[in-house]
Design an enzyme around this catalytic site. Structure first.
Site, PDB file in Angstrom:
ATOM      1  CG  HIS A   9      -2.066   0.956   1.080  1.00 37.15           C
ATOM      2  ND1 HIS A   9      -1.974   2.299   1.318  1.00 37.15           N
ATOM      3  CD2 HIS A   9      -3.327   0.740   0.660  1.00 37.15           C
ATOM      4  CE1 HIS A   9      -3.139   2.865   1.078  1.00 37.15           C
ATOM      5  NE2 HIS A   9      -3.979   1.951   0.675  1.00 37.15           N
ATOM      6  CG  ASP A  68      -8.453  -4.141  -3.018  1.00 39.17           C
ATOM      7  OD1 ASP A  68      -7.666  -3.249  -3.381  1.00 39.17           O
ATOM      8  OD2 ASP A  68      -9.681  -3.968  -2.924  1.00 39.17           O
TER       9      ASP A  68
END
Ligand code: SDX
Length: 433
Positions: free
Chosen positions: A313, A370
């Protein structure tokens, strides 16, 4: 904490103010840089070190794994709030009273009818069309059927503020219908309208899953899981798709057109499209005998384009708080639904191996939002190619809130600079001469 930064360029020193946010984040305000230095700018591919705005909506702390919407922790909101309540909070800045929430829901229901001609556009898509491409197109098409969408030119007028509110409830009313129509069309089901006697999330599920000539049976486990997933996806400060919505809106393009652009940006597998890519990756590992070590090696091999989807991320460098909540929820939902899904174990094995692998630890790569979400969507009966559409459905309030904040603050049109690296001036000579 100093209140200015000094930059020396070609032997000359320039001072720039340092902005400090309510969470003590600091930014060098370079808005006068080009003017006072005679043309010097900055460059930062991917904007990894560059802020685009001051915003009061969402706070992230990537080091501590903190995510808050308007000051409320994601943990509290995900476990205690109603999605429409969170949508109101993100868009208007405060939690609604019961009356305000009821009126908001009524206004959304009032504006949930989609012009029948939209069906003709939907029918024109080939069956193989990806739902995100369909949703982005239909969202943009809403402008054609709702011209008032473009009447927010001067935000000061009461009429514009009323038009903005009307467009907000239209987005929250109509896009869930487009989402469910996209799903039903691809599965040869008749297009359903909502049931206004239901809650917002309950209605989405009924519009999506009601079978013709059969009574619809609501599953409270699925309602609770979808409510939580939509809240977890509702906003995430200046991510790729939200920045897209803000920059498109900064040209004073309408809200539907701006949201349509956000849907397209979210589609990419490095962004929201990762939830579909994660499921496809886990299925491939399962088909390959569940050999997680082989895929970990591929993810680390620079000559191999394979990435461990759902990992890493831009902001979170310890853990994504949403992934922690979703991982627990995945266990709960599969257990409550009595679903056995072997790929959940494969996902957990991958996470466990990555947490002790120097490649991932050194690069601070952890599961993101996700990584586990698709496992829940699949257990709920949602097909893989609809996963990113569900992400978009959750992100609607964030996109709307950020767009509204940008317009109310009258932010300038977004137009980055560049450093030119092409040919210097040369005289043109046509081959035709
Ligand atoms: C979302 O921004 C947001 O807030 C987004 C989001 C939201 O709510 O809006 O949180 C939603 O988009 C989550 C991210 C979903 N994407 C994926 O899961 C795709 C897989 N992840 C990556 O592609 C990547 O981690 C990104 C895109 C998420 C972040 O990329 P960055 O910040 O540009 O980092 P990078 O690509 O420069 O990677 C740094 C290093 C590189 O290695 P080195 O060159 O240093 O040797 O880490 C490696 C990368 O190769 N790396 C990975 C990896 N992610 C990064 N290696 C293997 N597998 C991965 N998943």
């Amino acid at each position: 904490m100093s209140d200015k930064a000094t930059i020396e360029i070609n032997g000359k020193k320039y001072d720039f103010p340092i902005l400090v946010g309510t969470e003590n984040e600091q930014a060098i305000d370079i808005s006068k840089l080009r003017a006072i230095t005679g043309g010097v700018t900055t460059i930062d591919p991917g904007f990894k070190n560059t802020g685009s705005c001051e915003s009061g909506i969402t706070f992230l702390d990537g080091e501590k794994g903190i995510l808050r919407y308007r000051g409320y922790s994601i943990e509290e909101l995900a476990n205690k709030a109603d999605f429409l309540e969170v949508a109101f909070l993100l868009i208007f800045g405060e939690l609604p009273t019961k009356e305000e929430l009821d009126q908001f829901h009524e206004d959304i229901k009032e504006n949930s009818i989609v012009d029948d001609d939209i069906r003709k556009i939907l029918d024109a898509f080939p069956k193989a069309a990806h739902p995100m491409g369909i949703l982005s197109s239909l969202t943009s098409a809403l402008t054609a059927f709702n011209p008032s969408n473009d009447q927010i030119n001067n935000i000061d007028y009461e009429r514009s503020k009323k038009a903005l509110y009307d467009n907000i409830v239209k987005v929250l009313g109509k896009i869930p219908v487009l989402v469910t129509w996209t799903y039903r069309k691809k599965h040869g089901l008749p297009l359903e309208y909502g049931d206004n006697s239901l809650g917002y999330v309950e209605n989405i599920l009924k519009m999506m899953f009601k079978k013709p000539n059969k009574d619809y049976e609501e599953n409270p486990v699925i309602v609770k899981a979808l409510n939580k997933l939509l809240i977890l996806h509702a906003d995430h400060e200046q991510n790729c798709s939200t920045s897209t919505v803000r920059i498109v809106g900064s040209s004073h393009a309408g809200l539907f057109a701006s949201i349509s652009s956000g849907i397209s940006a979210l589609w990419g597998p490095l962004h929201g499209g990762a939830n579909q890519a994660v499921l496809e990756m886990l299925e491939a590992i399962k088909a390959d005998g569940g050999d997680t070590k082989k895929y970990m090696a591929k993810a680390k091999d620079k000559s191999d384009p394979f990435r461990l989807m759902g990992f890493g991320h831009r902001v979170y460098k310890n853990f994504d708080p949403r992934a922690k909540i979703i991982k627990v929820t995945a266990d709960e939902v599969l257990n409550d639904l009595g679903v056995e899904d072997p790929i959940l174990d494969i996902a957990k094995d991958l996470e466990k191996e990555a947490l002790s692998d120097p490649y991932f630890v050194d690069r601070r790569l952890y599961p993101n939002v996700d990584f586990y979400s698709g496992i829940i969507y699949r257990a709920m009966g949602i097909p893989v190619d609809m996963f990113t559409v569900m992400f978009a459905l959750g992100r609607l309030p964030g996109w709307i809130g950020q767009w509204r904040e940008m317009r109310l603050k009258k932010e300038p049109i977004g137009r980055p600079r560049q450093i030119y690296t092409g040919p210097n001036h040369r005289t043109f000579k046509s081959v035709m001469d």
